[in-house]
Enzyme design. Sequence first.
Site, PDB file in Angstrom:
ATOM      1  N   GLU A   1      -2.428   9.099  -6.099  1.00  0.00           N
ATOM      2  CA  GLU A   1      -1.351  10.054  -6.341  1.00  0.00           C
ATOM      3  C   GLU A   1      -0.985  10.199  -7.811  1.00  0.00           C
ATOM      4  O   GLU A   1      -0.690  11.296  -8.272  1.00  0.00           O
ATOM      5  CB  GLU A   1      -0.064   9.660  -5.579  1.00  0.00           C
ATOM      6  CG  GLU A   1      -0.213   9.567  -4.086  1.00  0.00           C
ATOM      7  CD  GLU A   1      -0.418   8.140  -3.659  1.00  0.00           C
ATOM      8  OE1 GLU A   1      -1.182   7.420  -4.348  1.00  0.00           O
ATOM      9  OE2 GLU A   1       0.162   7.725  -2.654  1.00  0.00           O
TER      10      GLU A   1
ATOM     11  N   ASP B   1      -1.108   6.182  -0.894  1.00  0.00           N
ATOM     12  CA  ASP B   1      -0.322   5.096  -0.286  1.00  0.00           C
ATOM     13  C   ASP B   1      -0.558   5.029   1.216  1.00  0.00           C
ATOM     14  O   ASP B   1      -0.885   6.034   1.862  1.00  0.00           O
ATOM     15  CB  ASP B   1       1.165   5.297  -0.573  1.00  0.00           C
ATOM     16  CG  ASP B   1       1.488   5.147  -2.054  1.00  0.00           C
ATOM     17  OD1 ASP B   1       0.703   4.507  -2.769  1.00  0.00           O
ATOM     18  OD2 ASP B   1       2.521   5.690  -2.496  1.00  0.00           O
TER      19      ASP B   1
ATOM     20  N   ASP C   1       1.489   4.685   3.726  1.00  0.00           N
ATOM     21  CA  ASP C   1       2.550   5.078   4.649  1.00  0.00           C
ATOM     22  C   ASP C   1       2.321   6.506   5.134  1.00  0.00           C
ATOM     23  O   ASP C   1       1.297   7.124   4.836  1.00  0.00           O
ATOM     24  CB  ASP C   1       3.924   4.939   3.972  1.00  0.00           C
ATOM     25  CG  ASP C   1       4.006   5.725   2.667  1.00  0.00           C
ATOM     26  OD1 ASP C   1       3.076   6.512   2.380  1.00  0.00           O
ATOM     27  OD2 ASP C   1       4.997   5.554   1.932  1.00  0.00           O
TER      28      ASP C   1
ATOM     29  N   GLU D   1       3.725   9.298   4.284  1.00  0.00           N
ATOM     30  CA  GLU D   1       3.640  10.260   3.187  1.00  0.00           C
ATOM     31  C   GLU D   1       2.256  10.222   2.547  1.00  0.00           C
ATOM     32  O   GLU D   1       1.649  11.257   2.264  1.00  0.00           O
ATOM     33  CB  GLU D   1       4.713   9.944   2.148  1.00  0.00           C
ATOM     34  CG  GLU D   1       4.964  11.029   1.135  1.00  0.00           C
ATOM     35  CD  GLU D   1       5.872  12.130   1.643  1.00  0.00           C
ATOM     36  OE1 GLU D   1       5.932  13.182   0.987  1.00  0.00           O
ATOM     37  OE2 GLU D   1       6.506  11.936   2.702  1.00  0.00           O
TER      38      GLU D   1
ATOM     39  N   TYR E   1       3.400  -2.922  -2.481  1.00  0.00           N
ATOM     40  CA  TYR E   1       3.956  -1.591  -2.222  1.00  0.00           C
ATOM     41  C   TYR E   1       5.447  -1.687  -1.934  1.00  0.00           C
ATOM     42  O   TYR E   1       5.897  -2.539  -1.167  1.00  0.00           O
ATOM     43  CB  TYR E   1       3.224  -0.950  -1.049  1.00  0.00           C
ATOM     44  CG  TYR E   1       3.537   0.512  -0.861  1.00  0.00           C
ATOM     45  CD1 TYR E   1       3.381   1.403  -1.906  1.00  0.00           C
ATOM     46  CD2 TYR E   1       3.986   1.003   0.357  1.00  0.00           C
ATOM     47  CE1 TYR E   1       3.660   2.748  -1.753  1.00  0.00           C
ATOM     48  CE2 TYR E   1       4.265   2.349   0.525  1.00  0.00           C
ATOM     49  CZ  TYR E   1       4.098   3.216  -0.535  1.00  0.00           C
ATOM     50  OH  TYR E   1       4.387   4.548  -0.374  1.00  0.00           O
TER      51      TYR E   1
ATOM     52  N   ARG F   1       7.669   0.641  -0.690  1.00  0.00           N
ATOM     53  CA  ARG F   1       8.320   1.368   0.422  1.00  0.00           C
ATOM     54  C   ARG F   1       7.882   0.700   1.720  1.00  0.00           C
ATOM     55  O   ARG F   1       6.826   1.002   2.267  1.00  0.00           O
ATOM     56  CB  ARG F   1       7.938   2.849   0.408  1.00  0.00           C
ATOM     57  CG  ARG F   1       8.511   3.592  -0.786  1.00  0.00           C
ATOM     58  CD  ARG F   1       8.269   5.082  -0.718  1.00  0.00           C
ATOM     59  NE  ARG F   1       8.763   5.738  -1.920  1.00  0.00           N
ATOM     60  CZ  ARG F   1       8.044   5.937  -3.014  1.00  0.00           C
ATOM     61  NH1 ARG F   1       6.771   5.548  -3.031  1.00  0.00           N
ATOM     62  NH2 ARG F   1       8.551   6.520  -4.067  1.00  0.00           N
TER      63      ARG F   1
ATOM     64  N   HIS G   1       2.817  -3.091   6.798  1.00  0.00           N
ATOM     65  CA  HIS G   1       3.114  -3.351   5.391  1.00  0.00           C
ATOM     66  C   HIS G   1       3.625  -4.767   5.224  1.00  0.00           C
ATOM     67  O   HIS G   1       4.089  -5.406   6.161  1.00  0.00           O
ATOM     68  CB  HIS G   1       4.180  -2.393   4.872  1.00  0.00           C
ATOM     69  CG  HIS G   1       3.750  -0.963   4.887  1.00  0.00           C
ATOM     70  ND1 HIS G   1       4.603   0.061   4.549  1.00  0.00           N
ATOM     71  CD2 HIS G   1       2.568  -0.386   5.189  1.00  0.00           C
ATOM     72  CE1 HIS G   1       3.958   1.214   4.644  1.00  0.00           C
ATOM     73  NE2 HIS G   1       2.736   0.956   5.042  1.00  0.00           N
TER      74      HIS G   1
END
Length: 973
Positions: free
Chosen positions: A18, A105, A107, A109, A337, A339, A384
Amino acid sequence: MSPTSETANGGRRLVIVESPAKAKTIKGYLGPGYVVEASVGHIRDLPSSAAEVPAKYKGEPWARLGVNVDESFQPLYVVNSDKKDQVRKLKDLLAESDELYLATDEDREGEAIAWHLREVLKPKVPVRRMVFHEITKDAIRAAVANPRELNQRLVDAQETRRILDRLYGFEVSPVLWKKVMPRLSAGRVQSVATRMVVERERERIAFRTAEYWDLTGTFAPGAGAAGEADGTAFDARLVSVDGRRVAQGRDFGADGQLKQPDQVQHLDEAASRALAAALAETEYAVRSVESRPYRRSPYAPFRTTTLQQEASRKLGMGAKPTMQVAQRLYENGFITYMRTDSTTLSDTAVRAARAQATQLYGADYLPDRPRTYAGKVKNAQEAHEAIRPSGDRFRTPAETGLTGEQFRLYELIWKRTVASQMKDAVGQSVTVKVGGRAGDGRDCEFSASGKVITFHGFLKAYVEGSDDPAADLDDRERRLPQVTEGDPLAAREISVDGHATKPPARFTEATLVKELEEREIGRPSTYASIIGTILDRGYVFKKGTALVPSFLSFAVVNLLELHFGRLVDYGFTAKMEDDLDRIAAGEAESVPWLRRFYFGTDAADAGARPEGSPGDAADAASDPDHLGGLKALVTDLGAIDAREVSSFPVGEGIVLRVGRYGPYVEAPNEGDDDTPAKRADVPEDLPPDELTLELAKELLAKPSGDTELGTDPETGHAIVAKDGRYGPYVTEVIPEVEAARAKGGKAAKNAPKPRTASLLRSMALDTVTLQDALRLLSLPRVVGTDPEGVEITAQNGRYGPYLKKGTDSRSLTDEEQLFTITLDEALAIYAQPKQRGRAAAKPPLKELGTDPQTERPVVVKDGRFGPYVTDGETNATLRRDDDVATITPERGYELLAEKRAKGPAKKTAKKATAKKTTAKKTTAKKTTAKKTAAKKTAKATATKKTAAKKTATKKAATKKTAAKKTAATGTAE
């Protein structure tokens, strides 16, 4: 295959992440067979405005939403205008690659970004999904060696959320524009968070203070006066009189009355002083000593919300800056990470934490078995890890080389992680009761509590902060002297203490995050952006660390509660989150759920699902909240009285109203209906609970509207003082002009403009005189002419008084100089070399130190719009709650970091165009190197033509976007 060598067939792999920072770090761990490039966030999304809707869809009734609500809620995706160059670059790189690795990532998103990349790039080579939760050499190598396929279920779950948020934001926001104020926004979690802050302020407004008193005794062992000198004296608070408990703050309700008056003894000042006098000669003794073992276990490692809360308490960082700093730490390989909902640590991390605890504190501080922490967050993404230092050996903060906020946040994470694997803190807690009989026969009992920690355990490494500034932290000890039951005590002092109950504390960022999580509203990963949104929209402002709702937010929440009650209902919003998680787990279908939410139960039943398919998240039989449907709610707006939803009674007929230009108070109309009611503006940064009836009357008593000062003796025109939108000013009233304005049309347009002048900074609307006004209206004043015959005038401008000679302006140091400066003085000023800029550079108001990010000196300066921090390259205005005298270096660095994160202003559009052309030329050269000269010429010509067309199109689109873009865009939740 080793990531440090070429692929077996001599090809290369394209890895897309990203952010450029993440790409730079990962690139260092991969060999020459890999090209690492950033997508720079999302490359496509739903249209943000009508200008972005493709031409073939513009006539569709659903086009403004970007979602085809009539065809299974199909989203319309467009490549973001600012990402087209990057997409073109990615396509060029992909054309020269043999494999594509999507390393966004892990997740929802990140999975959605990866899916959009695959859909837009349309790769003809194998596609791998590369996931990792820390950016270390071993983690990146393992991710390359163990790729997986895209998780379509995660993609669908994210898409459903995006569609839901678009429907909510784009349907409800226009209602706010029409009924409250233009350019407002509503959101699924944003509006609920705003309601929480408003409800807390309502509680504060309704709160009534109660006064209560109590006694504190200072006692020492023995019957004499010893104790203070040898440190054995201790304080104890009066807890009961004749067996009845003495009332404390918790015994009073919000109305200021005792909850159970028959069960407590309420002491007022007179009663408490009389009791203290009666206790003057009392003999005291220890009535009981109760000792209990004290044990405190370590706190779980950080997840997203607990990191935000602790960073707020301990470091004074907001949720958004915390996540920005954490993002940089992650992308540069320092932490895992950031989040995550999980408190789980991997076996590698547990070993690293235990090894460091042993190394730093010794084996005595290490428990026999590793500690594990169960996730308490509903629907936590347990795949996670918790937020921890990266790697299989934790770097101490000193070893990282970090500075500033990054150092402080890393240190916080490192300490918490190491402490989570250490032994419990143990000790003893003691309660001592002291009794005695007053001179008037009343029996009084005092109580004191103490705590002694005999083994600090994990507290050696980390102590959690508290949201209550008056609360004792876990490592705080309070030692009491060794006493036993029956021991006599001497009273050194009996003091009388008065107290008042306090309204509920306003939310801080930390406590709002905690409340949202406890109510299971929204996703923890979005809380920072949600708080940022309600601050940016003006729904909330900060007073210190407290979040204060604006009067505007009261009007918005009032409308939503009255007419969209279930959309801001806490239970309904939490249930929506459950439904979305069920969809993500494959236990429910998204389209039937969206249909029920948008069209209502009847429409959903018309498209009944096949028998045996997964259940709908919103079943009509068990969820009556979905019966109406959002579409019906936003269609019938006739019942919404715009004036009513924005009006709030203050008292005695005075009403606070939220108008298009801000809040104001309005007095009841005492004359006939044609007489306009008296109004007064309310400061926008006034906390709502401070708007009392007395303050409202005071505001109304101030001069407002037209105050006639007298008549100009030269013209015969009336001179009036007014309070305008841009401040107080004086003007003349010309009857002919007023008549022309009354007629309107060309007559009003062609009427001469009356003389007008703003008040000087040293003047006030309620004290300005006719003489002051006439002096102001005489400006600009001709001072004289220079030797070359050029006229010099003294004028009062937006930024203060100045001289003007042709196009050459010079600032004056004092407002009085406007009327007193002579020609010789003016010529002397012009004889001096002109200082570049508006004035001589002022010395900084405060020096803050060196910014750890840019390594530039940071200072506070005074600018035309108020004080600001600068490192010489980036400027950031101080916020309402920032003060020059008290601002810390860290706060200054935080403001600059936020400003940098927002990116450059829109004036860089021309540069972007230039870069775009350069990129095209470079791409053309690379491509044509493999082809013939003839093809080169043809392609170069075509490229130029295309560039010309695209530039023209882009300019036109930019103009349209500027005209039509609305404030509802970008509302995530």
